[in-house]
Design an enzyme around this catalytic site. Structure first.
Site, PDB file in Angstrom:
ATOM      1  N   SER A   1      68.636  69.691  -5.618  1.00  0.00           N
ATOM      2  CA  SER A   1      68.879  71.131  -5.482  1.00  0.00           C
ATOM      3  C   SER A   1      70.274  71.517  -5.925  1.00  0.00           C
ATOM      4  O   SER A   1      70.500  72.637  -6.370  1.00  0.00           O
ATOM      5  CB  SER A   1      68.701  71.550  -4.015  1.00  0.00           C
ATOM      6  OG  SER A   1      67.448  71.137  -3.529  1.00  0.00           O
TER       7      SER A   1
ATOM      8  N   GLU B   1      73.064  65.991   8.313  1.00  0.00           N
ATOM      9  CA  GLU B   1      74.275  66.735   7.947  1.00  0.00           C
ATOM     10  C   GLU B   1      75.443  66.434   8.875  1.00  0.00           C
ATOM     11  O   GLU B   1      76.597  66.350   8.442  1.00  0.00           O
ATOM     12  CB  GLU B   1      73.977  68.242   7.937  1.00  0.00           C
ATOM     13  CG  GLU B   1      72.959  68.664   6.876  1.00  0.00           C
ATOM     14  CD  GLU B   1      71.508  68.427   7.300  1.00  0.00           C
ATOM     15  OE1 GLU B   1      71.273  68.080   8.486  1.00  0.00           O
ATOM     16  OE2 GLU B   1      70.608  68.589   6.464  1.00  0.00           O
TER      17      GLU B   1
ATOM     18  N   PHE C   1      73.294  74.519   7.145  1.00  0.00           N
ATOM     19  CA  PHE C   1      73.457  73.141   7.601  1.00  0.00           C
ATOM     20  C   PHE C   1      74.912  72.689   7.389  1.00  0.00           C
ATOM     21  O   PHE C   1      75.403  71.817   8.102  1.00  0.00           O
ATOM     22  CB  PHE C   1      72.459  72.222   6.883  1.00  0.00           C
ATOM     23  CG  PHE C   1      71.071  72.811   6.822  1.00  0.00           C
ATOM     24  CD1 PHE C   1      70.509  73.356   7.961  1.00  0.00           C
ATOM     25  CD2 PHE C   1      70.351  72.859   5.642  1.00  0.00           C
ATOM     26  CE1 PHE C   1      69.244  73.952   7.922  1.00  0.00           C
ATOM     27  CE2 PHE C   1      69.091  73.445   5.592  1.00  0.00           C
ATOM     28  CZ  PHE C   1      68.535  73.996   6.729  1.00  0.00           C
TER      29      PHE C   1
ATOM     30  N   ARG D   1      73.347  79.081  -5.843  1.00  0.00           N
ATOM     31  CA  ARG D   1      73.100  78.027  -6.833  1.00  0.00           C
ATOM     32  C   ARG D   1      72.654  78.648  -8.141  1.00  0.00           C
ATOM     33  O   ARG D   1      72.608  77.994  -9.171  1.00  0.00           O
ATOM     34  CB  ARG D   1      72.030  77.058  -6.322  1.00  0.00           C
ATOM     35  CG  ARG D   1      72.536  76.106  -5.249  1.00  0.00           C
ATOM     36  CD  ARG D   1      71.424  75.197  -4.774  1.00  0.00           C
ATOM     37  NE  ARG D   1      70.371  75.947  -4.121  1.00  0.00           N
ATOM     38  CZ  ARG D   1      69.080  75.655  -4.215  1.00  0.00           C
ATOM     39  NH1 ARG D   1      68.669  74.641  -4.947  1.00  0.00           N
ATOM     40  NH2 ARG D   1      68.180  76.386  -3.577  1.00  0.00           N
TER      41      ARG D   1
END
Lengths: 285, 321
Positions: B43, B64, B89, B173
């Site tokens: 990702s 995480e 996260f 992103r």
């Protein structure tokens, strides 16, 4: 290890125990139970095993110790002071205003403390990161991590264990201080952790269980761990919370206790007598 | 120096590739650089780098909290860690680990929380952080960025290499509206003045910078001249830029974040403490949870469009004394 060396380490352990009791006695309260149960392991590490230089605590090639059960700070401080990381006088300042010796170990405050801990579970990950960094750098320095049995309720401990195993970190040794008690009572009553040996084996660790009061067994286990290549090691220390001080052992909830003068005096007598016994035996070897 | 090239068009490069390429370049330049991800390399664009350089790109798995601790430990032995996971996260899930094992312990880690606010889109409410900046701002000494543009992202990723303590940046992103010319340089803690106008100022960050520029163009057609500031460093705040904005007498803050704990409150405190009485409004997510949907749909749902901002600006101008 010959008998003389064994007795010397026992003497070191007995001295750490006496100094730990004095620190908490000066303050009148503290996390003494879980400090006393890791004393022998600290004596073996700092007295025999670890590659360290107390005059150069940040030495890049040193071995590292992370006390993830950070409330065992008093035992760590006694050990470090006896090794010469800082003056013995500092031990009288535990938790007092402006001290460099807080309840829980702090890398920014105390020379020789390699990682800040106290929020349970977290030292397992930071020690893992330090082991990874050292391994990637091709260094042969080792990382020694202490976790509590109660601390192991924290899921983060097992995340870090998984990581150590997956990345084959054979430069880290986990010690589980299996003293059977957590803050609210016996581990098996509060949150039963089952069989630590089986659990760590299932996580892919080279796992041993030893008498946590035997410097010889602890030393032998650390040496055996050194030979276990390609996997992390775990040494379960079978211990007693409050080891060496009868009054403390008898208190059911002995995680953090009031330590009034009368009890402190009895405790000091007991640990001093133990130290003298070892010294006497050592003199005869 | 930066140059503004805003014309309402979208960026060609997505921010994910900027992250992956910058991390890879930094790692090639300095062997101390180490990047960590929590099963989101596919990702974040670092998957290929992971396969090629497992010594500098570490997959921690879906853990995480452990990742933040490991990054802290790596910093303690002299490495320069960057970590990535989705914003929620990277902030709330692993907050105590970042606070203690990185911040309090004196370690230095750069944390990229991707898909801030509505940018989490089809991952929905569980993945939609409207509170990450509030949390990270509360860590003593932390530096917090909300990224508006890919050129800015690349520059920030490089510049924070030597930052101490906790550094947190949030960015999409995907791509935003293009703001800066390639090769632009910036300064941490110094806001970018994108447009100057006398009637009101919008102090924006992240996604809302492009919206503020669109709003300024629309308002200009009505004869309303807007100052637009990209407050990409949300902490430490550029108080001088706030004072400059206050000269217009009307300030609207714009953020893809809850109005509680974010840019708006920070600017409000700055105005009060500097004794600058202006008409003021916090424009952002009005104390709501996230939900699923396309980004443009969610921008409408939460009032994060240029159109909504124009309403806020006009309301605020009307309150000017």
């Amino acid at each position: 290890m010959d008998r003389k060396r064994e007795l010397e380490l026992q003497e070191f352990a007995a001295t750490i125990r006496a100094e730990t009791v004095k620190e908490v006695a000066d303050l009148g309260f503290g996390h003494i139970g879980g400090s006393l149960s890791v004393v022998e392991a600290l004596a073996v590490l700092y007295g025999e095993v670890m590659k360290i230089d107390p005059k150069n605590p940040d030495w890049d090639e040193r071995d590292i110790m992370v006390m993830s059960k950070g409330h065992a700070g008093p035992a760590v401080y006694a050990t470090l002071a006896l090794k010469g990381y800082f003056p013995m006088d500092w031990l009288k300042t535990l938790n007092k205003p402006g001290t460099n010796l807080p309840s829980h170990t702090d890398r920014l405050k105390t020379p020789g403390v390699d990682m800040t801990t106290g929020s349970l579970g977290q030292g397992s990950s930071t020690a893992t990161g330090m082991a990874l960094g050292r391994k990637l750098a091709g260094s042969d320095s080792r990382v020694f991590l202490f976790i509590g049995d109660g601390e192991s309720n924290e899921g983060q401990v097992w995340e870090a264990a998984m990581f150590c195993s997956h990345y084959k970190l054979d430069n880290i040794v986990w010690f589980v201080d299996y003293n059977k008690k957590q803050l609210d009572g016996f581990v098996e009553d509060v949150m039963d952790m089952g069989d630590f040996q089986e659990k760590f084996e299932a996580f892919g660790f080279h796992t041993q269980t030893v008498d946590g009061t035997s410097v010889r067994e602890i030393y032998d286990a650390i040496e055996a761990a050194r030979q276990a290549k390609g996997k992390p090691s775990c040494i379960i220390l079978d211990t007693v919370k409050g080891e060496g001080v009868s009054d403390l052992i008898e208190i059911e909830l002995n995680h953090h206790v009031q330590f009034p003068e009368e009890m402190a005096n009895r405790a000091l007598e007991q640990v001093t007598a133990a130290l003298e016994r070892v010294r006497k035996e050592l003199a005869n070897v | 120096m930066y140059k503004v090239v805003f014309d309402g068009s979208r960026e060609k490069a997505d921010h994910k590739s900027v992250y992956a390429n910058t991390i890879q370049a930094l790692a090639a330049e300095d062997e101390k650089i180490i990047a960590l991800d929590a099963d989101l390399m596919n990702s974040s664009g670092t998957f290929k780098f992971w396969k090629e350089h497992p010594d500098q790109m570490i997959n921690v798995g879906v853990a995480e909290a452990n990742m933040m601790g490991i990054a802290g430990g790596l910093s303690a032995v002299g490495r320069i860690p960057y970590v990535h996971t989705f914003g929620p996260f990277a902030s709330r899930r692993s907050f105590d680990q970042t606070f203690i094992s990185i911040g309090y312990a004196g370690n230095s880690v750069r944390i990229f929380g991707s898909d801030p606010g509505v940018c989490a889109a089809f991952n929905g409410g569980t993945h939609m952080p409207f509170e990450d900046m509030a949390l990270m701002r509360a860590i003593p000494g932390a530096t917090v960025f909300d990224i508006s543009d890919a050129v800015l992202l690349g520059w920030v990723l490089r510049d924070i290499k030597s930052n101490e303590g906790v550094t947190y940046l949030r960015s999409t992103r995907k791509s935003f509206l293009k703001i800066y010319e390639e090769g632009s340089t910036f300064e941490q803690g110094k806001a970018n003045l994108l447009r100057e106008g006398k009637d009101a100022a919008v102090i924006a960050c992240g996604l809302m910078v492009g919206e503020a520029m669109l709003a300024a163009e629309e308002l200009a057609k009505e004869g309303i001249e807007l100052t637009v500031i990209d407050m990409f460093t949300v902490k430490p705040l550029d108080h001088e830029a706030v004072a400059k904005a206050a000269e217009t007498g009307a300030i609207v803050t714009a953020e893809n974040h809850n109005i509680i704990g974010g840019l708006g409150e920070s600017v409000a405190a700055s105005l009060l403490e500097q004794g600058l009485p202006v008409a003021f409004k916090r424009h952002g997510v009005m104390d709501r949870f996230g939900q699923v949907g396309a980004v443009d749909y969610l921008q409408e749902v939460y009032g994060l469009t240029a159109k909504d901002l124009i309403v806020s600006v006009k309301e605020t101008i009307a309150k000017k004394k």
